[in-house]
Scaffold this active site. Structure first.
Site, PDB file in Angstrom:
ATOM      1  N   VAL A 131      10.521   8.035  -2.696  1.00 49.24           N
ATOM      2  CA  VAL A 131      10.005   7.660  -1.495  1.00 49.24           C
ATOM      3  C   VAL A 131       8.538   8.384  -0.983  1.00 49.24           C
ATOM      4  O   VAL A 131       8.479   9.588  -1.410  1.00 49.24           O
ATOM      5  CB  VAL A 131      11.143   7.586  -0.253  1.00 49.24           C
ATOM      6  CG1 VAL A 131      11.928   6.304  -0.517  1.00 49.24           C
ATOM      7  CG2 VAL A 131      11.512   8.744   0.038  1.00 49.24           C
ATOM      8  N   SER A 132       7.731   7.771  -0.302  1.00 47.72           N
ATOM      9  CA  SER A 132       6.483   8.429   0.014  1.00 47.72           C
ATOM     10  C   SER A 132       6.564   9.478   1.023  1.00 47.72           C
ATOM     11  O   SER A 132       6.010  10.213   1.047  1.00 47.72           O
ATOM     12  CB  SER A 132       5.625   7.477   0.424  1.00 47.72           C
ATOM     13  OG  SER A 132       5.196   6.430  -0.566  1.00 47.72           O
ATOM     14  N   SER A 133       7.608   9.671   2.041  1.00 49.04           N
ATOM     15  CA  SER A 133       7.704  10.587   2.840  1.00 49.04           C
ATOM     16  C   SER A 133       9.058  11.116   3.144  1.00 49.04           C
ATOM     17  O   SER A 133      10.143  10.546   2.869  1.00 49.04           O
ATOM     18  CB  SER A 133       7.059  10.243   4.127  1.00 49.04           C
ATOM     19  OG  SER A 133       7.752   9.093   4.793  1.00 49.04           O
TER      20      SER A 133
ATOM     21  N   GLN B 169      11.666   8.805   4.913  1.00 50.40           N
ATOM     22  CA  GLN B 169      12.136   7.627   4.423  1.00 50.40           C
ATOM     23  C   GLN B 169      13.399   7.986   3.338  1.00 50.40           C
ATOM     24  O   GLN B 169      13.522   8.818   2.973  1.00 50.40           O
ATOM     25  CB  GLN B 169      11.113   7.061   3.397  1.00 50.40           C
ATOM     26  CG  GLN B 169       9.948   6.449   4.201  1.00 50.40           C
ATOM     27  CD  GLN B 169       8.639   6.178   3.276  1.00 50.40           C
ATOM     28  OE1 GLN B 169       8.399   6.609   2.132  1.00 50.40           O
ATOM     29  NE2 GLN B 169       8.095   4.910   3.809  1.00 50.40           N
TER      30      GLN B 169
ATOM     31  N   SER C  73       4.333  11.292  -1.991  1.00 44.79           N
ATOM     32  CA  SER C  73       3.471  10.067  -2.374  1.00 44.79           C
ATOM     33  C   SER C  73       3.192  10.213  -3.793  1.00 44.79           C
ATOM     34  O   SER C  73       2.900  11.026  -4.571  1.00 44.79           O
ATOM     35  CB  SER C  73       1.970  10.312  -1.577  1.00 44.79           C
ATOM     36  OG  SER C  73       1.181   9.259  -1.854  1.00 44.79           O
TER      37      SER C  73
END
Length: 181
Positions: free
Chosen positions: A9-11, A14, A34
Site C-alpha cells: 500500500v502507498s502509505s 492504509q 509508494s
C-alpha cells in the site's frame, strides 16, 4: 516450493486487507510505501527470498510496477529466469517459465493501462486543486495561532524553546518564528 505473497500500500495508514483476501500463503511480504519510490526494501527482500520452484502471488500489477510495461516485463522475466512462477490476481495473469510474445504483449498493455490510470488520477487531482484555488479555498494544514504574550511569559519563566513548543503544541520552528516577530 513455497507459496509467497507480496502486498503493498502507498502509505502507513492504509491497510493491505483487501489484497489477496481469503488466500493462504507460506510467507507474506507486506510493504507500506509508494510504488514510485525507488527504494522498496520489502520488495527487494521478497525478490531475494524467492527460490526456484516457488510461486509469487501479487494482488495486481500496480503493486509492483513503477514505470509501466518495461518494468512489468522485466520483473516477470527476472522471476522466470529464477524458476519462480508469478501470478497477478486482479489481471488474471499467471506466468510459469518463458513468456510468449502474446504474454509479453498482454502484460505490456495492462501495465501501460495501470500507469495511465495513475497518471490520470494525478491529473484529476491537480485539476481539482487548481479549481479549489481559483475559488479562493485555502489548501493544506490550517495555520495555528499562538498568543505571543504567552510565549514571552513562558520564556521569562525560564522555559526552554523545546518546552514551550511542546506545551503549546507547536513546532520549534514556529516558536522561533513568533520570537522573531
Amino acid at each position: 516450493m513455497a507459496n509467497i505473497a507480496y502486498k503493498r500500500v502507498s502509505s502507513s495508514d492504509q491497510k493491505t486487507d483487501r489484497q489477496l483476501d481469503g488466500m493462504t500463503f507460506d510467507k507474506v511480504f507486506e510493504e507500506h510505501c509508494s510504488a514510485k519510490t525507488i527504494s522498496r526494501p520489502v520488495w527487494d527482500e521478497c525478490l531475494n527470498y524467492l527460490r526456484e520452484g516457488d510461486s509469487l502471488t501479487i494482488h495486481s500489477l500496480d503493486r509492483v510496477c513503477r514505470s509501466g510495461a518495461g518494468d512489468a516485463v522485466a520483473i516477470v522475466e527476472r522471476l522466470s529466469e529464477k524458476g519462480v512462477s508469478i501470478e497477478f490476481i486482479k489481471e488474471g495473469l499467471k506466468f510459469n517459465g518463458v513468456m510468449t510474445a502474446a504474454q509479453k504483449g498482454v502484460l505490456g498493455i495492462l501495465a501501460s493501462i495501470a500507469q495511465m490510470e495513475r497518471e490520470l488520477i494525478r491529473e484529476r487531482q491537480r485539476e481539482g486543486i487548481e479549481v479549489a484555488r481559483s475559488k479562493g479555498k485555502t489548501l493544506g494544514r490550517p495555520k495555528k495561532t499562538v498568543n505571543i504574550e504567552l510565549i514571552h511569559e513562558m520564556k521569562r519563566q525560564g522555559k526552554s524553546a523545546t518546552e514551550i513548543a511542546k506545551e503549546l503544541k507547536i513546532g520549534r520552528a514556529t516558536y522561533y518564528r513568533y520570537i522573531k516577530e
